[in-house]
Design a protein around this motif. Structure first.
Motif, PDB file in Angstrom:
ATOM      1  N   SER A 232       0.831  -1.205   0.000  1.00 50.20           N
ATOM      2  CA  SER A 232       0.000   0.000   0.000  1.00 50.20           C
ATOM      3  C   SER A 232       0.864   1.252   0.000  1.00 50.20           C
ATOM      4  CB  SER A 232      -0.890  -0.020   1.237  1.00 50.20           C
ATOM      5  OG  SER A 232      -1.855   0.985   1.117  1.00 50.20           O
ATOM      6  N   LEU A 233       0.269   2.365  -0.414  1.00 50.84           N
ATOM      7  CA  LEU A 233       0.998   3.638  -0.392  1.00 50.84           C
ATOM      8  C   LEU A 233       0.948   4.231   1.000  1.00 50.84           C
ATOM      9  CD1 LEU A 233      -0.114   5.680  -3.532  1.00 50.84           C
ATOM     10  CD2 LEU A 233       1.777   4.106  -3.297  1.00 50.84           C
TER      11      LEU A 233
ATOM     12  N   LYS B 149       0.838  10.117   0.773  1.00 50.63           N
ATOM     13  CA  LYS B 149       0.819  10.090  -0.695  1.00 50.63           C
ATOM     14  C   LYS B 149      -0.617   9.969  -1.212  1.00 50.63           C
ATOM     15  CE  LYS B 149       2.519   9.195  -4.936  1.00 50.63           C
ATOM     16  NZ  LYS B 149       3.564   8.266  -5.199  1.00 50.63           N
TER      17      LYS B 149
ATOM     18  N   ARG C 194       9.241  -0.255  -5.160  1.00 56.06           N
ATOM     19  CA  ARG C 194       8.396   0.454  -4.192  1.00 56.06           C
ATOM     20  C   ARG C 194       7.202   1.131  -4.885  1.00 56.06           C
ATOM     21  NH1 ARG C 194       8.896   5.817  -2.635  1.00 56.06           N
ATOM     22  NH2 ARG C 194       7.914   6.303  -0.656  1.00 56.06           N
ATOM     23  N   ASN C 195       6.007   0.871  -4.371  1.00 55.82           N
ATOM     24  CA  ASN C 195       4.747   1.495  -4.824  1.00 55.82           C
ATOM     25  C   ASN C 195       4.333   1.141  -6.247  1.00 55.82           C
ATOM     26  OD1 ASN C 195       4.605   2.699  -2.360  1.00 55.82           O
ATOM     27  ND2 ASN C 195       5.138   4.752  -3.032  1.00 55.82           N
TER      28      ASN C 195
ATOM     29  N   TYR D  75       0.823  -0.803  -6.487  1.00 57.33           N
ATOM     30  CA  TYR D  75      -0.302   0.074  -6.135  1.00 57.33           C
ATOM     31  C   TYR D  75      -0.544   1.088  -7.260  1.00 57.33           C
ATOM     32  CZ  TYR D  75      -3.412   2.874  -3.223  1.00 57.33           C
ATOM     33  OH  TYR D  75      -4.500   3.539  -2.721  1.00 57.33           O
ATOM     34  N   THR D  76       0.545   1.693  -7.740  1.00 55.58           N
ATOM     35  CA  THR D  76       0.427   2.689  -8.812  1.00 55.58           C
ATOM     36  C   THR D  76      -0.276   2.081 -10.024  1.00 55.58           C
ATOM     37  OG1 THR D  76       2.459   3.767  -8.098  1.00 55.58           O
ATOM     38  CG2 THR D  76       1.780   4.169 -10.361  1.00 55.58           C
TER      39      THR D  76
ATOM     40  N   ASP E 227       6.543  11.784  -1.268  1.00 52.75           N
ATOM     41  CA  ASP E 227       7.202  10.525  -0.907  1.00 52.75           C
ATOM     42  C   ASP E 227       8.280  10.126  -1.927  1.00 52.75           C
ATOM     43  OD1 ASP E 227       5.691   9.719  -3.051  1.00 52.75           O
ATOM     44  OD2 ASP E 227       5.115   7.805  -2.145  1.00 52.75           O
TER      45      ASP E 227
ATOM     46  N   ASN F  21       6.730   4.956  -9.374  1.00 57.83           N
ATOM     47  CA  ASN F  21       6.033   5.363  -8.154  1.00 57.83           C
ATOM     48  C   ASN F  21       4.852   6.260  -8.468  1.00 57.83           C
ATOM     49  OD1 ASN F  21       5.529   5.923  -5.448  1.00 57.83           O
ATOM     50  ND2 ASN F  21       7.159   7.448  -5.286  1.00 57.83           N
TER      51      ASN F  21
END
Ligand code: FE2
Length: 664
Positions: free
Chosen positions: A166-167, A171, A397-398, A401-402, A605, A663
């Motif tokens: 999750s973010l 963010k 990272r991320n 989710y993105t 972030d 991201n």
């Protein structure tokens, strides 16, 4: 008695701490400790380091695992806890790091591995490692959005993703705020769902209240200039289509007579080709793609061809444009000497097809979707203690989710990209074509540049910066990989590594052997090259094609994602009014402007390339990271100095501006 001293670090993100009861059990080769409660209260709050000790009668032998558990404290509210790491000092005076970097829920537990080794011999460790991957494969399952596209995570609701991917709260808040502000602006201006066309270019300039950047202002003043048009093939959103032209394609019947007025005195097209001064951008891949139907008519999309000339002043200028692959009387070749509005309209059609290609192929397919495949393969196949997991996880990272957000807000009818010329069917067909043509060579920058004959063209800042970044990244990866894999036999024997690359080959490239993507590794060298490509694609390449979006196509005529009128079939019939009627209407323009504003912003972030914030590595590897960071800093100084001497600074590949991962 044997005393083990523990330092337990709680994460520094919002709401990472807990008041719940936490327990630890140490498991060694000889025996295991009793379940011991960690210190309670403030020690386990956000960003705190709590200390405690575990006492046993005899030494546990070599420490294999650390079991961490979380249980409710009285009737307190449920709250997850983010444990960053646990450092254990043994009675033998060894210090062993147990990286955790994950959330724990009530009733849950994690078994952590410590130390450097990834070659487990102890049966307990072998078993634990297998269990970890079984769990990961249950959590992260492959799915496919459409046939012919690379696979993706099977989640489509951003609110239902596991905490692990999750973010941050800040963010999500920041992104939603920006999204709502952009949408409110369109409503306040009364253009939501309006089909009203623009009255003038001046009206366009005053449209945005707050979305501006110095470069977008420059673009709004220079978008009609031929040299700026040519510049963008090298340093724009899509530096991946132009190539040197040594022979004209048979479907682009440009003649010597046509070209003579635009070449250096006395020169010819043949002579300039021989000198390496002629280039071409060919959008053949877009031919025949289904487009959206508006008012009963499909909107236009031209598979254009554009010929460019590097003149003696080292400017790259367009000299001929054909708005389709089939030459005919109704598909004339436009020239710089044509009526100004004819030439401008022809360039707008090229910018249109280039912007779509840039957005969907260069950006979405070749960075976002590939990065998702790399992330999934890592999470599913590499245990948390694996050195490649440690190296790659900051570059993932991320990303998942993105991409989930992208799937639910950008694709398909009614979504932002569904409002572009392509719509849903055209989008998936383009994704299919593009993936089937993607090769390993095209993803490896030095080979890509050489294959397109672009090694020496001047003022190609993307190439200059990207090649330096590739080289710096490659040196870093070489050092790291050599540390963990001293010889080829360690590479070929690592079954987890082989599964990792095999999943990328199968789920990312649909098992297409013609792509040249490896399905296994036999040598250290093969591994180094592949990992360099993964990090470069997920960081520098994404930055180059993502961050410039608002700057370059926030001024809609410079990169419209939708056009309303068909391309001209004869010369001398166009006008400013015809151009305005061709460009996106007010609503679509506002939507595209907001979209590129949202996705090319730098959010709070942001984590720059080369940052490995979670302590997962041993000291030898930490030094390699420091060296990598020092190289990136030096490059940043060089780029900043170069930019200070340029009319148009190229800062998208300045290491301090490159996000460590996909991201946004
Ligand atoms: Fe992006």
């Amino acid at each position: 008695m044997a005393v083990y001293t523990l330092e337990v670090t709680t994460g520094s993100m919002l709401h990472a701490g807990t008041f719940d009861n936490l327990y630890v059990t140490l498991i060694g080769t000889e025996s295991q400790s009793r379940r011991t409660q960690l210190s309670f209260g403030l020690d386990n709050k956000t960003a705190k380091v709590g200390k405690c000790s575990v006492t046993t009668i005899f030494s546990l032998g070599c420490l294999l695992l650390l079991k961490l558990e979380k249980d409710p404290f009285l009737e307190s509210l449920e709250k997850d806890w983010f444990c960053s790491k646990i450092m254990v000092r043994t009675p033998e005076e060894d210090e062993i790091l147990f990286p955790c970097h994950r959330w724990l829920s009530r009733g849950g537990f994690v078994l952590l591995r410590g130390g450097r080794a990834f070659e487990d011999l102890h049966p307990r460790l072998v078993e634990q490692r297998k269990k970890e991957l079984v769990q990961q494969k249950l959590m992260f399952k492959w799915d496919k959005y459409a046939d012919g596209m690379s696979y993706n995570l099977n989640l489509y609701d951003p609110t239902a993703v596991p905490a692990e991917i999750s973010l941050s709260f800040s963010k999500v808040f920041q992104f939603r705020y920006m999204q709502q502000a952009a949408s409110a602006e369109l409503k306040l201006k009364g253009v939501t769902n309006s089909t009203e066309q623009w009255e003038s270019f001046e009206a366009m300039k005053g449209f945005s209240w707050f979305k501006k950047s110095p470069l977008s202002e420059y673009v709004s003043q220079h978008w009609k200039d031929d040299d700026f048009f040519g510049y963008q093939f090298l340093n724009g959103l899509n530096p991946y289509i132009i190539q040197r032209c040594s022979k004209l394609p048979s479907n682009f019947p440009v003649t010597e007579e046509m070209m003579k007025p635009f070449l250096a005195n006395g020169s010819s097209l043949t002579a300039e080709m021989k000198k390496g001064n002629i280039f071409i951008s060919d959008y053949k891949i877009m031919e025949g793609l289904p487009t959206r139907v508006i008012d009963g008519k499909p909107v236009p999309l031209t598979a254009a061809l554009c010929l460019l000339y590097l003149n003696p002043e080292k400017k790259l200028l367009p000299i001929a444009i054909q708005l389709g692959q089939q030459p005919s009387e109704e598909n004339p070749i436009f020239l710089p000497s044509d009526l100004e509005s004819d030439w401008l309209l022809a360039k707008i059609f090229v910018r249109h097809v280039d912007a779509l290609y840039a957005q969907l192929v260069t950006h979405l397919q070749k960075t976002h979707l590939l990065a998702e495949v790399f992330t999934m393969a890592t999470l599913r196949n590499l245990p948390i203690i694996h050195p490649l997991y440690k190296l790659l996880i900051p570059h993932h990272r991320n990303t998942l989710y993105t991409n989930i957000v992208a799937r639910v807000t950008l694709y398909g009818p009614g979504r932002t990209l569904g409002n572009s010329s392509l719509g849903g069917d055209g989008f998936t067909e383009l994704m299919r074509r593009s993936l089937s043509q993607t090769t390993y060579t095209s993803l490896c920058l030095p080979e890509n540049i050489a294959a397109r004959g672009l090694e020496s063209i001047p003022n190609f800042y993307y190439r200059d910066d990207a090649l330096r970044l590739w080289s710096i990244t490659n040196s870093f990866v070489k050092a790291m990989v050599a540390y963990y894999y001293p010889s080829d036999s360690e590479v070929s024997a690592d079954s987890e590594l082989q599964e990792w690359v095999n999943e990328i080959f199968y789920y990312g490239f649909l098992g297409n052997g013609d792509s040249g993507i490896p399905s296994n590794f036999q040598t250290v060298e093969e591994l180094i090259k592949f990992v360099t490509m993964v990090i470069f694609t997920s960081s520098a390449q994404h930055s180059a094609v993502n961050s410039a979006q608002f700057d370059l196509i926030g001024w809609i005529p410079n990169g419209p994602l939708l056009l309303h009128q068909a391309p001209p079939t004869t010369k001398g019939q166009s006008s400013t009014e015809a151009i305005l009627a061709t460009l996106p209407n007010k609503y679509s323009a506002g939507l595209f402007m907001s979209f590129v504003w949202l996705i090319s912003r730098k959010y709070d972030d942001f984590v720059p390339l080369g940052t490995y914030p979670e302590q997962r590595f041993e000291s030898a590897a930490l030094q390699m990271i420091k060296d990598f960071q020092a190289e990136l800093s030096s490059l940043s100084v060089v780029i900043t100095k170069r930019n200070s001497e340029l009319e148009l600074p190229y800062d998208y590949l300045n290491p301090k501006e490159i996000d460590n991962s996909v991201n946004i």
